[in-house]
Scaffold this motif. Structure first.
Motif, mmCIF file in Angstrom:
data_model
loop_
_atom_site.group_PDB
_atom_site.id
_atom_site.type_symbol
_atom_site.label_atom_id
_atom_site.label_comp_id
_atom_site.label_asym_id
_atom_site.label_seq_id
_atom_site.Cartn_x
_atom_site.Cartn_y
_atom_site.Cartn_z
ATOM 1 N N SER A 144 8.876 -5.943 2.525
ATOM 2 C CA SER A 144 8.082 -5.886 4.858
ATOM 3 C C SER A 144 7.418 -5.036 4.815
ATOM 4 O O SER A 144 6.497 -4.662 5.851
ATOM 5 N N ASP A 145 8.085 -3.863 4.348
ATOM 6 C CA ASP A 145 8.181 -2.061 4.703
ATOM 7 C C ASP A 145 5.971 -2.285 3.810
ATOM 8 O O ASP A 145 4.924 -1.897 5.142
ATOM 9 N N TYR A 146 5.759 -3.011 2.862
ATOM 10 C CA TYR A 146 4.160 -2.986 2.561
ATOM 11 C C TYR A 146 3.401 -3.703 3.628
ATOM 12 O O TYR A 146 2.489 -3.152 3.940
ATOM 13 N N MET A 147 4.083 -5.041 4.591
ATOM 14 C CA MET A 147 3.554 -6.023 5.163
ATOM 15 C C MET A 147 2.876 -5.321 6.489
ATOM 16 O O MET A 147 1.963 -5.069 6.669
ATOM 17 N N SER A 148 4.155 -4.820 6.777
ATOM 18 C CA SER A 148 4.021 -3.965 8.202
ATOM 19 C C SER A 148 3.133 -2.887 8.265
ATOM 20 O O SER A 148 2.168 -3.064 9.298
ATOM 21 N N LYS A 149 2.961 -2.269 7.092
ATOM 22 C CA LYS A 149 1.984 -1.117 7.027
ATOM 23 C C LYS A 149 0.857 -1.314 6.638
ATOM 24 O O LYS A 149 0.115 -0.559 7.968
ATOM 25 N N THR A 150 0.094 -2.058 5.845
ATOM 26 C CA THR A 150 -1.100 -2.757 5.583
ATOM 27 C C THR A 150 -1.287 -3.545 6.779
ATOM 28 O O THR A 150 -2.916 -3.272 7.464
ATOM 29 N N LEU A 151 -0.739 -4.369 7.184
ATOM 30 C CA LEU A 151 -1.624 -5.201 8.873
ATOM 31 C C LEU A 151 -0.735 -3.874 10.277
ATOM 32 O O LEU A 151 -1.973 -4.055 10.619
ATOM 33 N N PHE A 152 -0.132 -3.620 10.658
ATOM 34 C CA PHE A 152 -0.410 -2.777 11.349
ATOM 35 C C PHE A 152 -1.467 -2.005 11.737
ATOM 36 O O PHE A 152 -2.090 -1.936 12.776
ATOM 37 N N TYR A 153 -2.165 -0.840 11.007
ATOM 38 C CA TYR A 153 -2.124 0.271 10.706
ATOM 39 C C TYR A 153 -3.581 -0.049 10.229
ATOM 40 O O TYR A 153 -4.363 1.168 11.029
ATOM 41 N N THR A 154 -4.319 -1.585 10.232
ATOM 42 C CA THR A 154 -5.479 -1.365 9.973
ATOM 43 C C THR A 154 -5.596 -2.564 10.769
ATOM 44 O O THR A 154 -6.614 -3.482 11.061
ATOM 45 N N SER A 155 -4.941 -2.835 11.788
ATOM 46 C CA SER A 155 -5.831 -3.833 13.455
ATOM 47 C C SER A 155 -6.496 -2.594 14.256
ATOM 48 O O SER A 155 -6.286 -1.637 14.352
ATOM 49 N N LEU A 156 -6.517 -4.164 15.764
ATOM 50 C CA LEU A 156 -6.465 -3.053 17.217
ATOM 51 C C LEU A 156 -5.769 -3.101 17.503
ATOM 52 O O LEU A 156 -6.027 -1.900 18.552
ATOM 53 N N ILE A 157 -4.305 -3.452 17.213
ATOM 54 C CA ILE A 157 -3.357 -2.511 17.685
ATOM 55 C C ILE A 157 -3.474 -0.493 17.446
ATOM 56 O O ILE A 157 -2.559 -0.332 18.803
ATOM 57 N N TYR A 158 -3.428 -0.765 16.210
ATOM 58 C CA TYR A 158 -3.884 1.137 15.632
ATOM 59 C C TYR A 158 -4.622 1.194 16.025
ATOM 60 O O TYR A 158 -5.277 2.890 16.281
ATOM 61 N N ASN A 159 -5.832 1.006 15.640
ATOM 62 C CA ASN A 159 -7.652 1.667 15.175
ATOM 63 C C ASN A 159 -8.035 0.921 16.869
ATOM 64 O O ASN A 159 -8.223 0.179 17.179
ATOM 65 N N SER A 160 -9.521 1.950 16.952
ATOM 66 C CA SER A 160 -10.231 1.435 18.197
ATOM 67 C C SER A 160 -11.065 -0.272 17.747
ATOM 68 O O SER A 160 -11.542 -0.208 16.380
ATOM 69 N N THR A 161 -11.828 -0.320 18.564
ATOM 70 C CA THR A 161 -13.019 -1.516 18.315
ATOM 71 C C THR A 161 -13.436 -0.437 17.409
ATOM 72 O O THR A 161 -14.132 -1.315 16.399
ATOM 73 N N THR A 162 -13.915 0.440 17.866
ATOM 74 C CA THR A 162 -15.599 1.071 16.640
ATOM 75 C C THR A 162 -14.267 0.573 15.044
ATOM 76 O O THR A 162 -15.633 0.680 13.796
ATOM 77 N N GLN A 232 -8.155 -9.875 11.664
ATOM 78 C CA GLN A 232 -7.567 -8.881 12.704
ATOM 79 C C GLN A 232 -7.045 -7.966 11.810
ATOM 80 O O GLN A 232 -6.756 -6.857 12.607
ATOM 81 N N ALA A 233 -6.748 -7.965 10.714
ATOM 82 C CA ALA A 233 -6.187 -7.093 10.187
ATOM 83 C C ALA A 233 -7.208 -6.719 8.239
ATOM 84 O O ALA A 233 -6.819 -7.800 7.654
ATOM 85 N N LEU A 234 -6.822 -5.823 7.731
ATOM 86 C CA LEU A 234 -7.560 -5.796 5.847
ATOM 87 C C LEU A 234 -6.511 -6.264 5.610
ATOM 88 O O LEU A 234 -5.150 -5.713 5.116
ATOM 89 N N ILE A 235 -6.183 -7.490 5.405
ATOM 90 C CA ILE A 235 -5.690 -8.266 3.872
ATOM 91 C C ILE A 235 -5.507 -7.937 2.983
ATOM 92 O O ILE A 235 -6.839 -8.217 2.685
#
Length: 420
Positions: A144-162, A232-235
């Motif tokens: 859960s630690d791995y999936m939450s961090k890798t998915l959240f931090y490579t998504s638009l919820i965290y990053n700008s569109t650029t 959506q994210a870097l999966i």
């Protein structure tokens, strides 16, 4: 780089020594002591050579991508460029979650070769541990630690569109691995394909029924569209239980050569779906000494805990960075706790249903498609194996067709219990 390695060629135990000698960074990992070097090829997957290199003063793993699917042969060619995307994903995910991704020491694009940290014994492939009936107390917490961090931090919820589009652009070249997934997960199981196989004759009618199930095909088409279109994210892209190595104290995610920007639920679903396969396989591994009932209970708790922990951690990261540079939900618009909670609830509901759909599709393909899993294959009695596979297949069809009816993971666990 030595001239001998200026063009791609598959390595073996002998030529690998010459290669290591030509790379100063690898020699330094062995403290420049190559005497008595032990090299063992251990690749048991479908695509690559994997060498364990152990010297008196250091060790590492070398993984080399081949130009064909190893489990099929040269009749099924593959691009060796996948090694670039694997190395890039390992580095990115390793930066985001260093405790659960092995460090990359060296990457050679010409040779399609990655050198990385050797996960020493007692690390084993998680799937083998599940077949053996071994409990891993940190598995749900770590995954859960791995999936939450890798998915959240490579998504638009965290990053700008650029930033997000730059990431999408970097990984969009991994098209061949994506097309392989499209074929083996979303296409082949639902039509006649020379690559399909199943436990015949016991599952002949089940495989035929799958090819005629029109309602299921409609759901699969929707999932395929999501897989192909939603960046959506870097999966990881292939997050099953053979892509995880474990001990009682360590959980390490490997083999990210399928990585691309895709739907988050594909990763979460792949992991949970393979745990569900492990659950249904347990009856085939039971004997007079161990009926595996207690272990089946542990698997179900791990499924439930993994999702619940993942959801809580993902939301916590979202709350932590809600005023950051992420552009999916701009603070100027989503400017109250009420609206914040509403969008989070909607997002997680959609992700949960995506997870169930993708997990089910991954289960189905492991029963009637080209590549099966040791969980079932290790059951020598074909009739008993087919019984386990049929129960898993029926549950997968239920999850795929009715995934939107499930409101929480506890309801999924109840459905799994009823399917046993």
């Amino acid at each position: 780089m030595a001239k001998a390695f200026s063009e791609f060629r598959p390595l073996d135990e002998t030529s690998l020594i010459d290669y290591i000698k030509s790379v100063p960074s690898l020699c330094s990992k062995l403290h420049n002591n190559l005497n008595g070097l032990e090299i063992k090829e251990v690749g048991d997957g479908n695509l690559n050579f994997v060498f364990i290199v152990v010297g008196s003063s250091g060790s590492f793993v070398i993984k080399q991508a081949l130009t064909y699917v190893r489990s099929v042969g040269e009749a099924w060619p593959m691009s060796k460029d996948r090694a670039y995307f694997e190395a890039a994903a390992l580095k990115k995910h390793g930066h985001l979650c260093p405790g659960h991704v092995p460090e990359v020491y060296h990457f050679d694009r010409t040779m399609s070769l990655i050198a990385m940290r050797y996960l020493k014994p007692p690390h084993i492939i998680l799937r083998k541990g599940l077949v053996a009936g071994i409990e891993y107390p940190l598995l749900a917490e770590d995954m859960s630690d791995y999936m939450s961090k890798t998915l959240f931090y490579t998504s638009l919820i965290y990053n700008s569109t650029t930033e997000h589009k730059q990431g999408v652009a970097e990984f969009c070249g991994n098209v061949e691995m994506c097309r392989l997934t499209e074929q083996v997960v979303f296409s082949d199981p639902y039509k006649v394909s020379k690559y399909n196989r199943w436990t015949s004759p016991y599952l002949d009618s089940d495989a035929a029924a799958l090819r005629e199930d029109e309602a299921l095909k409609i759901e699969v088409a929707e999932l395929k569209s999501l897989f192909c279109e939603r960046a959506q994210a870097l999966i990881h892209g292939d997050l099953h239980t053979s892509s995880v190595m474990v001990t009682q104290e360590s959980t390490q995610v490997i083999d990210s050569e399928f990585a691309f920007y895709g739907p988050m639920g594909f990763d979460v679903g792949a992991f949970l779906g393979n745990l569900i396969l492990a659950f249904f396989a347990q009856d085939g591994h039971a004997d007079e000494k161990n009926d595996r009932e207690a272990y089946k209970g542990w698997i179900l708790r791990t499924i439930e805990n993994t999702w619940n922990l993942f959801q809580n951690k993902f939301i916590a990261l979202w709350d932590q960075h809600k005023d950051g540079s992420g552009e999916a939900y701009l603070p100027a618009i989503y400017n109250s706790s009420e609206i914040q909670q509403l969008v989070q609830k909607k997002f997680m509901e959609d992700l949960f249903h995506d997870t169930l759909g993708f997990g089910a599709a991954k289960m189905i393909r492991r029963i009637v498609g080209v590549a099966h899993v040791e969980d079932f294959e290790a059951i020598s009695d074909a009739s008993k194996r087919a019984g386990c596979e049929r129960r898993a297949l029926e549950l997968a069809k239920l999850l795929l067709n009715e995934r939107r009816k499930f409101q929480n993971i506890a309801q999924v666990v109840s459905a799994i219990k009823q399917g046993k």
